[in-house]
Design a protein around this motif. Structure first.
Motif, PDB file in Angstrom:
ATOM      1  N   PHE A 105       0.884  -1.160   0.000  1.00  0.00           N
ATOM      2  CA  PHE A 105       0.000   0.000   0.000  1.00  0.00           C
ATOM      3  C   PHE A 105       0.924   1.213   0.000  1.00  0.00           C
ATOM      4  O   PHE A 105       1.370   1.665   1.038  1.00  0.00           O
ATOM      5  N   LYS A 121      -8.134   0.477   3.857  1.00  0.00           N
ATOM      6  CA  LYS A 121      -7.404  -0.624   3.232  1.00  0.00           C
ATOM      7  C   LYS A 121      -7.548  -1.906   4.068  1.00  0.00           C
ATOM      8  O   LYS A 121      -7.739  -2.994   3.507  1.00  0.00           O
ATOM      9  N   GLU A 124     -10.969  -3.275   3.387  1.00  0.00           N
ATOM     10  CA  GLU A 124     -11.005  -3.821   2.034  1.00  0.00           C
ATOM     11  C   GLU A 124     -10.367  -5.224   2.005  1.00  0.00           C
ATOM     12  O   GLU A 124     -10.919  -6.154   1.423  1.00  0.00           O
ATOM     13  N   SER A 130      -9.133  -7.350  -1.883  1.00  0.00           N
ATOM     14  CA  SER A 130      -7.795  -6.965  -2.295  1.00  0.00           C
ATOM     15  C   SER A 130      -7.027  -8.159  -2.832  1.00  0.00           C
ATOM     16  O   SER A 130      -7.338  -9.299  -2.509  1.00  0.00           O
TER      17      SER A 130
END
Length: 131
Positions: A105, A121, A124, A130
Motif C-alpha cells: 500500500f 485498506k 477492504e 484486495s
C-alpha cells in the motif's frame, strides 16, 4: 573478509529487541510498518480493534539486520499489509529475505498517510476485495 563482515552484521540481531505485535499474536492480517508510518498505522489499528475487527500491527525499528523473530511473526499471519510512503522498499526486503508476498500500500504524493486511509485498506482486505 566479505563473509566476516556479513557474519558481524548478522550477529547484531542478538542485541536487537524482538519485533513486538500489537493485538493478537497471530491471525488474518498484520499491518507492518517502519519509519514515518508508525502514527497512522497505530491509530488505524487501534480504531479497528475498538470496532471489534481482528487486526494486528508491528513496527520495525531495525532493518539490517531485522529482529530475530521477524519470520516467526510474519508467518503467524495469513496476510501482511505494508503501508509505505515510498515505492515499497520494505516490501522488497520482506520478499527478498523471507519469501513472503506482502500486500503493498504505497503512497508517493509527498504527504503522510492518514489513519482513515489505512483503515479503509484494512477493511477492504478483510472483506476479501484486495489482491
Amino acid at each position: 573478509m566479505v563473509k566476516t563482515r556479513e557474519d558481524k552484521v548478522k550477529n547484531i540481531e542478538n542485541d536487537i529487541p524482538d519485533l513486538e505485535v500489537v493485538g493478537d499474536k497471530s491471525g488474518e492480517l498484520l499491518v507492518l510498518g517502519w519509519g514515518s508510518t508508525f502514527g497512522a498505522i497505530t491509530s488505524a489499528v487501534e480504531n479497528q480493534l475498538a470496532k471489534g475487527i481482528k487486526v494486528s500491527s508491528a513496527h520495525l525499528r531495525y532493518l539490517n539486520p531485522m529482529p530475530k523473530n521477524t519470520l516467526e511473526v510474519l508467518k503467524s499471519f495469513k496476510k501482511i499489509l505494508i503501508p509505505e510512503v515510498n515505492m515499497g522498499q520494505l516490501a522488497k526486503l520482506i520478499r527478498m529475505n523471507y519469501v513472503i508476498e506482502p500486500i503493498q500500500f504505497n503512497k508517493v504524493k509527498g504527504t503522510p498517510f492518514k489513519s482513515y486511509e489505512i483503515e479503509e485498506k484494512i477493511e477492504e482486505i478483510l472483506k476479501g476485495s484486495s489482491r
